[in-house]
Design a protein around this motif. Structure first.
Motif, PDB file in Angstrom:
ATOM      1  N   LEU A 161       0.819  -1.204   0.000  1.00 31.91           N
ATOM      2  CA  LEU A 161       0.000   0.000   0.000  1.00 31.91           C
ATOM      3  C   LEU A 161       0.864   1.270   0.000  1.00 31.91           C
ATOM      4  CD1 LEU A 161      -3.111   0.415   0.085  1.00 31.91           C
ATOM      5  CD2 LEU A 161      -2.877   0.784   2.554  1.00 31.91           C
ATOM      6  N   PHE A 162       0.624   2.120  -0.991  1.00 35.05           N
ATOM      7  CA  PHE A 162       1.324   3.410  -1.119  1.00 35.05           C
ATOM      8  C   PHE A 162       2.846   3.255  -1.227  1.00 35.05           C
ATOM      9  CE2 PHE A 162      -2.431   4.530   1.696  1.00 35.05           C
ATOM     10  CZ  PHE A 162      -3.215   4.990   0.650  1.00 35.05           C
ATOM     11  N   ASP A 163       3.301   2.169  -1.863  1.00 34.21           N
ATOM     12  CA  ASP A 163       4.748   1.931  -1.922  1.00 34.21           C
ATOM     13  C   ASP A 163       5.504   2.967  -2.749  1.00 34.21           C
ATOM     14  OD1 ASP A 163       3.760   1.164  -4.362  1.00 34.21           O
ATOM     15  OD2 ASP A 163       4.508  -0.891  -4.297  1.00 34.21           O
ATOM     16  N   LYS A 164       4.782   3.749  -3.568  1.00 36.85           N
ATOM     17  CA  LYS A 164       5.451   4.802  -4.341  1.00 36.85           C
ATOM     18  C   LYS A 164       5.790   6.017  -3.485  1.00 36.85           C
ATOM     19  CE  LYS A 164       3.381   3.600  -8.809  1.00 36.85           C
ATOM     20  NZ  LYS A 164       2.540   4.077  -9.953  1.00 36.85           N
ATOM     21  N   TRP A 165       5.099   6.150  -2.359  1.00 28.10           N
ATOM     22  CA  TRP A 165       5.287   7.339  -1.520  1.00 28.10           C
ATOM     23  C   TRP A 165       5.823   7.015  -0.124  1.00 28.10           C
ATOM     24  CZ3 TRP A 165       0.540   6.474  -4.053  1.00 28.10           C
ATOM     25  CH2 TRP A 165       0.363   7.231  -5.224  1.00 28.10           C
ATOM     26  N   ILE A 166       5.542   5.802   0.366  1.00 24.00           N
ATOM     27  CA  ILE A 166       5.912   5.470   1.748  1.00 24.00           C
ATOM     28  C   ILE A 166       6.882   4.282   1.752  1.00 24.00           C
ATOM     29  CG2 ILE A 166       5.059   4.826   4.038  1.00 24.00           C
ATOM     30  CD1 ILE A 166       2.368   5.964   3.316  1.00 24.00           C
TER      31      ILE A 166
END
Length: 432
Positions: A266-271
């Motif tokens: 989940l949200f691996d592009k930002w977190i």
């Protein structure tokens, strides 16, 4: 200087100085605790046992020096103890950071970090009983819950903002620069605490080993006569034993292994995986802040034992849900994203419950314990709450290394639930 009945505690100069001093120093602690856990894993090849050993040695140091801190806190000016300790912690970290710049190997850094942890936690053992007993000396009794609630709001703010900043700083800043920032935080805190003033009668007795032992015995004797508090202290020992490995061992290990090893999450592009640990801390902080703000507006209650027991049982239920969720969603490869969402919800609720436990418990303790014994009693409770944590950290590290996360979570959930049941059914504990 003591606040009057109708005024907010922030109008009290001493409270403001203590509050903002604690805000800065604890912000430094958040930065350091976040960074050192990941840095040890980074330079040791994700060695969970080594991380657990570090936490254990820090806990042992805190355990050894806390009784001494209780004796000193009841005999000397508490504000002076606090600022001297903050100056000492700042100096230790800055000097150690200089050594890290000179000796640049991973093994040297590990040795230095272990030394920092042992020394700084020894100083914290002296600091904590004095800090924990200061409020009744500068705040009116009827305002203690409000003061404790504001302190909890501060802690929640640090969990939200501090951990996010810690994650960002760790990602973009050299570890040595981050440690220098931590040292500066402690020094600034000491400056604030230097200006706290309250009436204190200096003890004329010379501090000796015999006197220290006598004072510690007096504290244990006083506490042993308080059956209700004693029941809570026993419960706290095992609550921390089974709860500490979740945040100290499991979450960093989960981030560095399950999340970092996943093809996507989940949200691996930002977190990043490390920042996900910040998300969990932020959610606990939000829950803690909500609970603290609500309690800051509530009337101080005389009896809180049953309500505290119920809230601890709720936390036990959350640990069971987390354990089942990890086993079903992560271990069986169903959905790591599902577990992330579940863990976020549970940490938010847990934050509210922790605030609803800590604030009334601390307030009642400050009211019912005699002021000249509060530092000793606080130190004994600190020993009880932290004394088994080093063992828990080492065992948790070994369990993670050789048995995996599911086993660790199951052990913690079962142990915590048994402890919560003991507290809920104990008649003496309901008397607080």
């Amino acid at each position: 200087m003591v606040s009057t009945l109708n005024e907010n505690v922030f109008l009290n100069r001493n409270f403001r100085l203590a509050f903002f001093g604690a805000l800065v120093s604890e912000l430094g602690t958040v930065f350091y605790s976040f960074a050192v856990g990941f840095y040890i894993l980074e330079i040791s090849g994700n060695n969970a046992f080594l991380q657990g050993l570090y936490l254990a040695l820090c806990g042992v140091s805190l355990f050894i020096f806390t009784p001494l801190g209780g004796v000193i806190g009841d005999r000397y000016n508490k504000a002076k103890i606090m600022y001297l300790c903050d100056y000492a912690k700042g100096a230790i970290i800055i000097i150690a950071t200089v050594l890290m710049l000179v000796f640049k190997t991973s093994s040297a850094h590990l040795i230095i970090l272990f030394l920092i942890g042992i020394l700084a936690n020894g100083v914290s053992g002296i600091f904590t009983p004095a800090a924990g007993a200061l409020l009744p000396h500068i705040i009116e009794e009827k305002k203690l819950q409000q003061a404790n609630a504001y302190y909890s709001v501060k802690s929640a703010f640090q969990s939200i903002v501090g951990v996010v900043l810690a994650g960002i700083f760790y990602a973009v800043m050299p570890i040595t620069l981050l440690f220098i920032l931590v040292g500066v935080c402690y020094i600034l805190s000491g400056v604030s605490e230097m200006f706290i003033r309250y009436h204190h009668e200096q003890s004329q007795e010379k501090m000796t080993v015999k006197l220290i032992i006598s004072d510690i015995k007096e504290g244990f004797k006083y506490l042993s006569a308080q059956d209700a508090i004693k029941a809570f202290v026993i419960a706290i020992m095992f609550i921390n034993f089974f709860f500490a490995p979740i945040s100290g061992n499991f979450i960093p290990f989960f981030a560095k292994t399950d999340l970092a090893g996943a093809s996507s999450y989940l949200f691996d592009k930002w977190i990043t995986p490390e920042l996900w640990t910040s998300v969990f801390s932020v959610l606990i902080g939000i829950g803690f802040m909500v609970g603290s703000i609500v309690l800051s507006t509530k009337k101080q209650e005389e009896k809180v034992g049953r309500k505290i027991s119920i809230r601890i049982c709720i936390i036990a239920g959350l640990l069971i849900i987390i354990t089942l969720g990890y086993w079903l969603l992560v271990s069986k490869g169903v959905s790591i994203n599902g577990f992330l969402i579940l863990l976020c919800i549970c940490t938010l609720i847990a934050g509210i419950c922790v605030a609803a436990v800590n604030i009334p418990a601390n307030t009642v303790l400050m009211v019912i314990v005699e002021k000249d014994k509060l530092s000793k009693v606080t130190s004994i409770i600190g020993i009880a709450s932290q004394g088994m944590t080093p063992i828990a950290s080492v065992l948790a590290g070994a369990v993670l290394q050789y048995m995996g996360s599911t086993s660790l979570l199951a052990i913690c959930a079962i142990g915590f639930t048994i402890t919560a049941a003991f507290l809920f059914t104990n008649k003496k504990a309901q008397e607080i």
